[in-house]
Design a protein around this motif. Structure first.
Motif, PDB file in Angstrom:
ATOM      1  N   TYR A  12      31.831 -36.904   1.588  1.00 50.01           N
ATOM      2  CA  TYR A  12      31.003 -37.851   2.337  1.00 50.01           C
ATOM      3  C   TYR A  12      31.031 -37.545   3.837  1.00 50.01           C
ATOM      4  O   TYR A  12      31.010 -38.442   4.674  1.00 50.01           O
ATOM      5  CB  TYR A  12      31.450 -39.296   2.097  1.00 50.01           C
ATOM      6  CG  TYR A  12      31.497 -39.680   0.644  1.00 50.01           C
ATOM      7  CD1 TYR A  12      30.345 -40.081  -0.022  1.00 50.01           C
ATOM      8  CD2 TYR A  12      32.687 -39.616  -0.072  1.00 50.01           C
ATOM      9  CE1 TYR A  12      30.382 -40.420  -1.365  1.00 50.01           C
ATOM     10  CE2 TYR A  12      32.738 -39.955  -1.414  1.00 50.01           C
ATOM     11  CZ  TYR A  12      31.581 -40.354  -2.050  1.00 50.01           C
ATOM     12  OH  TYR A  12      31.617 -40.682  -3.386  1.00 50.01           O
ATOM     13  N   ASN A  26      28.885 -36.452   6.034  1.00 49.41           N
ATOM     14  CA  ASN A  26      27.816 -37.000   6.876  1.00 49.41           C
ATOM     15  C   ASN A  26      28.024 -38.484   7.157  1.00 49.41           C
ATOM     16  O   ASN A  26      27.778 -38.953   8.274  1.00 49.41           O
ATOM     17  CB  ASN A  26      26.447 -36.777   6.226  1.00 49.41           C
ATOM     18  CG  ASN A  26      26.045 -35.317   6.239  1.00 49.41           C
ATOM     19  OD1 ASN A  26      26.619 -34.515   6.969  1.00 49.41           O
ATOM     20  ND2 ASN A  26      25.072 -34.975   5.424  1.00 49.41           N
ATOM     21  N   LYS A  70      23.203 -41.706  -4.599  1.00 46.43           N
ATOM     22  CA  LYS A  70      22.410 -40.506  -4.287  1.00 46.43           C
ATOM     23  C   LYS A  70      23.321 -39.372  -3.793  1.00 46.43           C
ATOM     24  O   LYS A  70      23.200 -38.224  -4.230  1.00 46.43           O
ATOM     25  CB  LYS A  70      21.363 -40.843  -3.230  1.00 46.43           C
ATOM     26  CG  LYS A  70      20.489 -39.695  -2.830  1.00 46.43           C
ATOM     27  CD  LYS A  70      19.477 -40.128  -1.771  1.00 46.43           C
ATOM     28  CE  LYS A  70      18.693 -38.945  -1.258  1.00 46.43           C
ATOM     29  NZ  LYS A  70      17.753 -39.321  -0.205  1.00 46.43           N
ATOM     30  N   ILE A  71      24.245 -39.695  -2.905  1.00 44.57           N
ATOM     31  CA  ILE A  71      25.169 -38.687  -2.366  1.00 44.57           C
ATOM     32  C   ILE A  71      26.119 -38.203  -3.460  1.00 44.57           C
ATOM     33  O   ILE A  71      26.400 -37.005  -3.555  1.00 44.57           O
ATOM     34  CB  ILE A  71      25.937 -39.251  -1.155  1.00 44.57           C
ATOM     35  CG1 ILE A  71      24.963 -39.467   0.014  1.00 44.57           C
ATOM     36  CG2 ILE A  71      27.079 -38.330  -0.746  1.00 44.57           C
ATOM     37  CD1 ILE A  71      25.544 -40.224   1.180  1.00 44.57           C
ATOM     38  N   ASN A  72      26.606 -39.121  -4.288  1.00 46.07           N
ATOM     39  CA  ASN A  72      27.481 -38.729  -5.398  1.00 46.07           C
ATOM     40  C   ASN A  72      26.782 -37.725  -6.305  1.00 46.07           C
ATOM     41  O   ASN A  72      27.389 -36.741  -6.731  1.00 46.07           O
ATOM     42  CB  ASN A  72      27.913 -39.949  -6.204  1.00 46.07           C
ATOM     43  CG  ASN A  72      28.935 -40.791  -5.474  1.00 46.07           C
ATOM     44  OD1 ASN A  72      29.616 -40.321  -4.580  1.00 46.07           O
ATOM     45  ND2 ASN A  72      29.030 -42.055  -5.857  1.00 46.07           N
ATOM     46  N   GLN A 132      24.095 -35.799  -5.491  1.00 44.53           N
ATOM     47  CA  GLN A 132      23.775 -34.591  -4.724  1.00 44.53           C
ATOM     48  C   GLN A 132      24.956 -33.628  -4.634  1.00 44.53           C
ATOM     49  O   GLN A 132      24.797 -32.419  -4.757  1.00 44.53           O
ATOM     50  CB  GLN A 132      23.299 -34.982  -3.321  1.00 44.53           C
ATOM     51  CG  GLN A 132      22.938 -33.817  -2.442  1.00 44.53           C
ATOM     52  CD  GLN A 132      22.483 -34.265  -1.042  1.00 44.53           C
ATOM     53  OE1 GLN A 132      22.437 -35.446  -0.732  1.00 44.53           O
ATOM     54  NE2 GLN A 132      22.154 -33.307  -0.209  1.00 44.53           N
ATOM     55  N   TYR A 133      26.145 -34.155  -4.416  1.00 39.35           N
ATOM     56  CA  TYR A 133      27.323 -33.313  -4.207  1.00 39.35           C
ATOM     57  C   TYR A 133      28.252 -33.236  -5.424  1.00 39.35           C
ATOM     58  O   TYR A 133      29.301 -32.592  -5.354  1.00 39.35           O
ATOM     59  CB  TYR A 133      28.107 -33.794  -2.980  1.00 39.35           C
ATOM     60  CG  TYR A 133      27.356 -33.591  -1.697  1.00 39.35           C
ATOM     61  CD1 TYR A 133      27.303 -32.335  -1.092  1.00 39.35           C
ATOM     62  CD2 TYR A 133      26.665 -34.639  -1.101  1.00 39.35           C
ATOM     63  CE1 TYR A 133      26.593 -32.137   0.088  1.00 39.35           C
ATOM     64  CE2 TYR A 133      25.956 -34.452   0.090  1.00 39.35           C
ATOM     65  CZ  TYR A 133      25.924 -33.200   0.666  1.00 39.35           C
ATOM     66  OH  TYR A 133      25.218 -33.006   1.827  1.00 39.35           O
ATOM     67  N   TYR A 185      30.113 -35.564  -6.762  1.00 41.82           N
ATOM     68  CA  TYR A 185      31.397 -36.230  -6.528  1.00 41.82           C
ATOM     69  C   TYR A 185      31.922 -36.929  -7.779  1.00 41.82           C
ATOM     70  O   TYR A 185      33.127 -36.940  -8.016  1.00 41.82           O
ATOM     71  CB  TYR A 185      31.303 -37.223  -5.378  1.00 41.82           C
ATOM     72  CG  TYR A 185      31.161 -36.576  -4.016  1.00 41.82           C
ATOM     73  CD1 TYR A 185      31.753 -35.352  -3.728  1.00 41.82           C
ATOM     74  CD2 TYR A 185      30.443 -37.190  -2.998  1.00 41.82           C
ATOM     75  CE1 TYR A 185      31.641 -34.761  -2.479  1.00 41.82           C
ATOM     76  CE2 TYR A 185      30.328 -36.609  -1.743  1.00 41.82           C
ATOM     77  CZ  TYR A 185      30.925 -35.402  -1.492  1.00 41.82           C
ATOM     78  OH  TYR A 185      30.815 -34.834  -0.256  1.00 41.82           O
TER      79      TYR A 185
END
Length: 85
Positions: free
Chosen positions: A45, A47, A68-70, A72-73, A75
């Motif tokens: 995380y 960013n 969304k971030i989870n 995308q990466y 996680y």
């Protein structure tokens, strides 16, 4: 925004009857250096961490953004692997 970005902590003094005193402290530190350390450590995380570090904006309850971030990466998959699922 001219926010206070110093690290903050509290010192609790406990005696026999219980809490005797609470002292709050603030410590200045180099935000740019902290960001370099976070990047070198591949902090998840990143960013969002940068945004809270420099702008004071936290997204801890933004479930849609975090999902969304989870995704995308990866996680969630990393966490499941870490805990042996």
């Amino acid at each position: 925004m001219n926010a206070d970005r110093r690290a903050q902590y509290a010192i609790l003094t406990i005696d026999d009857p219980g809490l005797a005193e609470v002292t709050f402290r603030k410590v200045a530190y180099n935000l740019e250096k902290e960001l370099v350390i976070a990047k070198e450590a591949a902090l998840p995380y990143l960013n969002l961490y940068q945004e809270i570090l420099f702008d004071g904006v936290a997204h801890t309850h933004d479930d849609e953004l975090l999902a969304k971030i989870n995704e995308q990466y990866g996680y969630l998959a990393s966490l499941e692997k870490l805990i042996g699922r």
